[in-house]
Design a protein around this motif. Structure first.
Motif, PDB file in Angstrom:
ATOM      1  N   UNK A 143     112.994  21.522  34.632  1.00 33.60           N
ATOM      2  CA  UNK A 143     114.170  22.398  34.552  1.00 33.60           C
ATOM      3  C   UNK A 143     114.715  22.708  35.930  1.00 33.60           C
ATOM      4  N   UNK A 144     116.024  22.765  36.027  1.00 37.53           N
ATOM      5  CA  UNK A 144     116.654  23.250  37.261  1.00 37.53           C
ATOM      6  C   UNK A 144     117.739  24.244  36.890  1.00 37.53           C
ATOM      7  N   UNK A 145     117.832  25.360  37.627  1.00 39.87           N
ATOM      8  CA  UNK A 145     118.928  26.300  37.365  1.00 39.87           C
ATOM      9  C   UNK A 145     120.247  25.754  37.907  1.00 39.87           C
ATOM     10  N   UNK A 146     121.338  26.196  37.326  1.00 42.25           N
ATOM     11  CA  UNK A 146     122.655  25.772  37.789  1.00 42.25           C
ATOM     12  C   UNK A 146     123.159  26.753  38.856  1.00 42.25           C
ATOM     13  N   UNK A 147     123.234  27.992  38.497  1.00 41.26           N
ATOM     14  CA  UNK A 147     123.720  29.028  39.420  1.00 41.26           C
ATOM     15  C   UNK A 147     123.260  30.379  38.915  1.00 41.26           C
ATOM     16  N   UNK A 148     121.934  30.553  38.914  1.00 47.13           N
ATOM     17  CA  UNK A 148     121.332  31.719  38.280  1.00 47.13           C
ATOM     18  C   UNK A 148     122.026  33.045  38.576  1.00 47.13           C
TER      19      UNK A 148
END
Ligand SMILES: [Zn+2]
Length: 159
Positions: A113-118
């Motif tokens: 998983x990677x965040x986009x723009x938390x």
């Protein structure tokens, strides 16, 4: 080739990801309400982004884990679908999402998983609870104060 499984944040915020490596699901597309997000999606699709329905068997696998971790109460139908799709591409994909419950279940399922723009996403999306019985909406709580049915989390755009 590595794929990116795109949650709505990808189209709301925009990313530098190559469209032909992007995969999303129909319910994410249906949740894109702003013109900007819809245009980002259309542009990505014209350039090779794919929209795929998840399999029922992967949905079931996601729900089994979510029940164990009690994240199922926080997951919308769209959240389950995006996790199911990411599960189908496990090992060859990264799930891009800013949703904490989705991230939590993904980690347990072994999905990268990677965040986009938390931080920014909080300005764009807010959450509401909707009663499964009478469909009234509330800001918080687990049980409907009107009819006593349970409340499910739903995405709602901030105006
Ligand atoms: Zn109710």
């Amino acid at each position: 080739m590595e794929y990116y499984i795109a949650d709505s944040a990808v189209f709301i915020m925009g990313t530098g990801i190559e469209p032909h490596r992007m995969i999303t699901i129909p319910s994410v597309v249906n949740e894109l309400k702003s013109n900007e997000a819809s245009m980002r999606f259309e542009l990505a699709r014209e350039n090779g982004a794919r929209v795929e329905m998840p399999e029922d068997s992967s949905r079931k696998a996601v729900m089994e884990i979510a029940k164990e971790t009690r994240d199922c109460e926080e997951l919308s139908a769209t959240d389950v679908d995006i996790l199911a799709k990411a599960l189908e591409y496990k090992g060859t994909s990264v799930l891009l999402t800013d949703d904490y419950a989705v991230q939590n279940v993904a980690r347990i399922l072994g999905i990268e998983v990677k965040p986009v723009a938390q931080k920014k996403i909080k300005d764009v999306l807010v959450w509401q609870k909707e009663c499964v019985g009478c469909r009234r909406r509330f800001d918080s709580g687990d049980v409907c104060p009107v009819c006593g049915s349970s409340l499910k989390k739903r995405r709602k755009r901030k105006i």
